[in-house]
Structure formats: C-alpha cells, structure tokens
Design a protein around this motif. Structure first.
Motif, PDB file in Angstrom:
ATOM      1  N   ARG A   1       0.939   3.935  -3.124  1.00  0.00           N
ATOM      2  CA  ARG A   1       0.604   5.343  -2.837  1.00  0.00           C
ATOM      3  C   ARG A   1       1.750   6.267  -3.286  1.00  0.00           C
ATOM      4  NH1 ARG A   1      -1.978   4.426   1.333  1.00  0.00           N
ATOM      5  NH2 ARG A   1      -0.219   3.898   2.658  1.00  0.00           N
TER       6      ARG A   1
ATOM      7  N   ASP B   1       0.829  -1.212   0.000  1.00  0.00           N
ATOM      8  CA  ASP B   1       0.000   0.000   0.000  1.00  0.00           C
ATOM      9  C   ASP B   1       0.859   1.255   0.000  1.00  0.00           C
ATOM     10  OD1 ASP B   1      -2.282  -1.569   0.026  1.00  0.00           O
ATOM     11  OD2 ASP B   1      -2.711  -1.257   2.150  1.00  0.00           O
ATOM     12  N   ASP B   2       1.902   1.269   0.817  1.00  0.00           N
ATOM     13  CA  ASP B   2       2.787   2.432   0.880  1.00  0.00           C
ATOM     14  C   ASP B   2       3.488   2.676  -0.458  1.00  0.00           C
ATOM     15  OD1 ASP B   2       2.071   2.698   3.530  1.00  0.00           O
ATOM     16  OD2 ASP B   2       4.032   2.092   4.331  1.00  0.00           O
TER      17      ASP B   2
ATOM     18  N   ARG C   1      -3.856   0.235  -8.025  1.00  0.00           N
ATOM     19  CA  ARG C   1      -4.530   1.499  -7.714  1.00  0.00           C
ATOM     20  C   ARG C   1      -4.527   2.399  -8.946  1.00  0.00           C
ATOM     21  NH1 ARG C   1      -5.323  -0.844  -3.475  1.00  0.00           N
ATOM     22  NH2 ARG C   1      -4.752  -0.239  -1.375  1.00  0.00           N
TER      23      ARG C   1
ATOM     24  N   GLU D   1       2.075   9.292  -6.434  1.00  0.00           N
ATOM     25  CA  GLU D   1       2.424  10.686  -6.171  1.00  0.00           C
ATOM     26  C   GLU D   1       3.174  11.317  -7.341  1.00  0.00           C
ATOM     27  OE1 GLU D   1       4.457  10.838  -2.421  1.00  0.00           O
ATOM     28  OE2 GLU D   1       2.646  10.303  -1.309  1.00  0.00           O
TER      29      GLU D   1
ATOM     30  N   LYS E   1      -5.404   6.493 -10.018  1.00  0.00           N
ATOM     31  CA  LYS E   1      -5.692   7.831  -9.468  1.00  0.00           C
ATOM     32  C   LYS E   1      -7.160   8.168  -9.718  1.00  0.00           C
ATOM     33  CE  LYS E   1      -1.257  10.179  -9.786  1.00  0.00           C
ATOM     34  NZ  LYS E   1      -0.439  11.121 -10.560  1.00  0.00           N
TER      35      LYS E   1
END
Length: 134
Positions: free
Chosen positions: A97, A93-94, A130, A101, A132
């Motif tokens: 994410r 997850d980190d 994931r 960015e 955006k």
C-alpha cells in the motif's frame, strides 16, 4: 488482486520498467507467539515496483527523473519502526500500500520471509501483488 505468479504478464505492465530491492534483511518485532514478542526476528524483504517508461526514462540522467531506490528502503524502515507486527500478511499489505502511494508507481510486488522459524526449510513467508486501480 492477481496471483503474484501472473504479475509480470499483466498487460498494464508491458510499458513499465521494473525496479527491485532484493533480499533486504531487517531485524524486527514480528510474530504472534509469546517468544516472538520478546525480541526481534530476521525478516528478508523483496520488492518489485513497476513504473511506466514515460515516468522513468531519464532525459538528463538525473535522479529526480526516476523513482529513487531509497524510497523503498525508507518506506520499509518507516513501517517497521512503528512497533510490533503480528503477521507477515499485515507487513506485506502495509508495504505494498505504501509503495503504491508513490505517484509514479503503477504496481508493486512485496514478499517477506522469516528464514529462522523452522530448521527444516529455508523460510516461511508471504507475497502480495497490487496494481493501482484506474
């Protein structure tokens, strides 16, 4: 969140280039068991980044026109240098994410594997995908 197996078919990704980092092997402090907290474990990381063609098609053949592969490696190095991680889910997850960015990255798929946990299988791991939000 989409299932990772459906990631590549998502319509938002049709106009994207896929960059990847394959089987990046790192030794990190990860795990919830006491024996895992005493030393580093081998973790294999795979990352796919989806970048729109409009933001990744070089006109001058210059590195500044694309997402540099070093970004993926540096992002992994930064996260794993922050100390012990209990769960692969947290690491995935980190990393996802952090990949999102980057202003040119539309989507990211990240997987981690611990290949040395069980003698009767290749690895145990986690994968996330994931996109955006608009």
């Amino acid at each position: 969140m989409l299932a990772a197996s459906a990631a590549f078919a998502h319509p938002k990704l049709a106009a994207c280039r896929r960059l990847f980092l394959r089987n990046y092997e790192v030794y990190i402090n990860i795990g919830v068991h006491d024996f895992e907290k005493r030393g580093e474990q081998r973790v294999v990381i795979n990352i796919d980044l989806f970048v729109p063609f409009a933001l990744s098609t070089p006109k001058e053949d210059k590195l500044r026109e694309v997402v540099d592969y070093d970004f993926m490696r540096a992002t992994v190095a930064k996260r794993v240098s922050q100390g012990h991680i209990h769960l692969q889910e947290t690491l995935c997850d980190d990393l996802a994410r952090a990949m999102l960015e980057h202003p040119h990255v539309l989507a990211a798929r990240v997987s981690t594997e611990k290949p040395d946990v069980y003698p009767d299988c290749d690895a145990v791991g986690v994968e996330v995908f994931r996109i955006k939000e608009d």
